[in-house]
Design an enzyme around this catalytic site. Structure first.
Site, mmCIF file in Angstrom:
data_model
loop_
_atom_site.group_PDB
_atom_site.id
_atom_site.type_symbol
_atom_site.label_atom_id
_atom_site.label_comp_id
_atom_site.label_asym_id
_atom_site.label_seq_id
_atom_site.Cartn_x
_atom_site.Cartn_y
_atom_site.Cartn_z
ATOM 1 N N GLU A 1 35.450 23.509 51.068
ATOM 2 C CA GLU A 1 35.376 23.158 52.492
ATOM 3 C C GLU A 1 36.728 22.658 53.000
ATOM 4 O O GLU A 1 36.954 22.576 54.216
ATOM 5 C CB GLU A 1 34.325 22.069 52.721
ATOM 6 N N ASP B 1 36.845 13.857 34.545
ATOM 7 C CA ASP B 1 36.758 13.311 33.195
ATOM 8 C C ASP B 1 35.439 13.716 32.546
ATOM 9 O O ASP B 1 34.383 13.685 33.181
ATOM 10 C CB ASP B 1 36.862 11.782 33.275
#
Length: 538
Positions: free
Chosen positions: A260, A201
């Site tokens: 990752e 956001d």
């Protein structure tokens, strides 16, 4: 098998959890309700869901004011129930992404409660604090999106703190490395829990100008179209309170964290007025920043062949090394079948036209709950308003409640099947006009039926998912035409925005879509005849 590019060209479905399905009769939707209705979402043929904020919150801005990033608000359920939701979605082949509100938090968050106690505490510099000017006025001329100055006086620290939205949403200070580390930790918490991605956001609001320079005035008319008429926020060119260059390095850290984990994605919300294309380009360029971003350009009031072409061509030009996500409706704007309707339009016809266009555009696409039913904007009485934005600017701007009303599942049930018959009154009214459009009334040839067909056509065609886009010239007024080309295959897409018939040179045989027979082009004598709000995908 791993598919790190699954998001590129994918179809997302946005769920506003307060309004999706209530299972505990309190008038507010919940995780169990989402889980219960996931078969409906999967049946659309979409790839992923995006769930609007559900973190623990005082709900001053309906979850966009987070008080605990590692917990869910009890009104929606428990963490275990959220885990069940993820598991069921994955069973159905749906990815799950969540709203992550990082630029600010709630003034009830422990970080802010500590920060405001003094100027020397461990978190004193975790938020944007500044001295008053000599006359006591705010440090800068910066404005809040939700009205008034973006500074609020705090009587404890005897300083101003910055807020880009409500006064109860203090701005985090990303110039402090500890804040960056803390927020990366909050992201990791949800990655470890199995979330497939994030919608970040207000992702261009993270950093502010440390010199606290005033924003210059903007050229009138350059602001976001859905607020500029009633909100002076767009009267400024926001050079110093958002979209600062330091944000690029932070987004690289976010991307490195996501990388990752296998097959994770990110989409950034970029509200940057006239600079939106440049900002999206910078935020999505290469493979070290956000995977994709969207702007408010196609959430605007304008709707024409010229507007769509000019907007998409600008995006293609500016964001050539990045990726965009397109949507026509979301939880912040008037629903598009109302926003774009002309007098005398058939809403069902307009809804089918719009989803056919959206599924043909290059980019990832996002649908907003209820648009697959052709729901119009709800008329909300002032006394029923809950949105602080609308309450502040009423009646010039009526707020966002009209697009956030509960989903309607069963026309003959009280509250349209959103809540149990004996439930509390829903948090927003269920409009009578929505009941005939409930899911159980959407039969063969309906808007819902056409959504499924249009999404299936896109999903089965690599040219529509991955292909390049090139616009056609020499077409009649109000006709938009473009090709999508991938790996030697080409689709030609023609859309007649006019409310009268248009004829163009033949480009081949249109795809048969029995869900929209009255809108399909007809080939005759080497010409393609497009009905009013008609289309051809060739």
């Amino acid at each position: 098998m791993s598919n790190p590019d699954w998001w590129r060209g994918a179809t997302f479905y946005q769920i506003y959890p307060r309004s999706f399905q209530d299972t505990d009769a309190d008038g507010i939707g919940d995780f169990r309700g989402i889980t219960q209705r996931l078969d409906h979402v999967a049946g659309l043929g979409v790839d992923a869901i995006w769930i609007s904020p559900f973190n623990k919150s005082p709900m001053k801005d309906f979850g966009y004011d987070v008080s605990d990033y590692r917990d869910v608000d009890p009104m929606f359920g428990t963490l275990d129930e959220f885990d069940t939701l993820i598991a069921r979605a994955h069973e159905l082949g749906l990815k799950v992404t969540m709203d992550m509100v990082m630029a600010h938090c709630s003034d009830q968050h422990p970080w802010f409660l500590e920060s405001r106690t003094s100027r020397e505490n461990a978190k004193a510099d975790w938020f944007v604090w500044a001295e008053a000017q000599e006359d006591g006025s705010a440090p800068t001329n910066w404005l809040s999106v939700f009205g008034g100055p973006s500074w609020e006086w705090d009587s404890i620290r005897r300083q101003y703190y910055m807020h880009n939205f409500l006064t109860s949403q203090p701005q985090l200070n990303y110039h402090n490395p500890d804040v960056q580390e803390a927020m990366l930790g909050e992201i990791r918490f949800w990655l470890d829990r199995g979330i497939d991605g994030f919608r970040f956001d207000a992702c261009n609001y993270h950093f502010h100008d440390t010199e606290l320079r005033n924003n210059p005035p903007a050229t009138r008319g350059s602001g976001s179209s859905f607020i500029e008429a009633s909100n002076p926020y767009s009267f400024q060119q926001h050079d110093y309170d958002k979209s600062r260059p330091e944000n690029l390095d932070f987004l690289k850290r976010v991307r490195a964290l996501l990388d990752e984990y296998d097959d994770r994605t990110s989409v950034g919300e970029v509200g940057d007025e006239q600079r939106s294309y440049d900002t999206v380009a910078a935020y999505t360029r290469g493979s070290e920043r956000l995977h994709m971003a969207y702007t408010f350009d196609l959430l605007a009031d304008q709707f024409s062949a010229t507007f769509i072409r000019e907007t998409v061509e600008k995006i293609e030009d500016k964001v050539s090394e990045g990726w965009v996500c397109h949507s026509f409706s979301n939880h912040d704007v008037t629903r598009h079948v109302t926003r774009w309707a002309q007098e005398g339009d058939d809403p069902e016809r307009l809804a089918k036209f719009c989803i056919s266009l959206l599924t043909c555009l290059r980019g990832t696409i996002c649908l907003y709950q209820g648009e697959e039913l052709g729901l119009p904007e709800a008329e909300i009485a002032y006394e029923d308003l809950t949105d602080p934005y609308g309450i502040r600017f009423w009646p010039g701007f009526k707020g966002r409640d009209g697009c956030r009303t509960p989903m309607v599942w069963e026309a003959d049930k009280r509250f349209g099947g959103f809540s149990e018959t004996n439930a509390a009154k829903p948090w927003l009214p269920v409009p009578d006009a929505h009941l005939p459009l409930a899911v159980d009334r959407q039969g063969e040839g309906s808007v819902l039926d056409h959504y499924r067909a249009a999404i299936a056509l896109r999903q089965d065609d690599a040219a529509l998912v991955k292909g390049d886009i090139s616009f056609l010239d020499d077409l009649p007024e109000d006709v938009l035409g473009f090709t999508r080309t991938h790996d030697g295959a080409t689709r030609t897409c023609l859309f007649n925005f006019a409310r009268e018939e248009r004829t163009v040179a033949s480009h081949g045989t249109p795809t048969d879509m029995p869900t929209a027979t009255a809108q399909l082009a007809v080939e005759t004598d080497g010409k393609t005849v497009l009905p009013p709000l008609g289309f051809a995908i060739i």
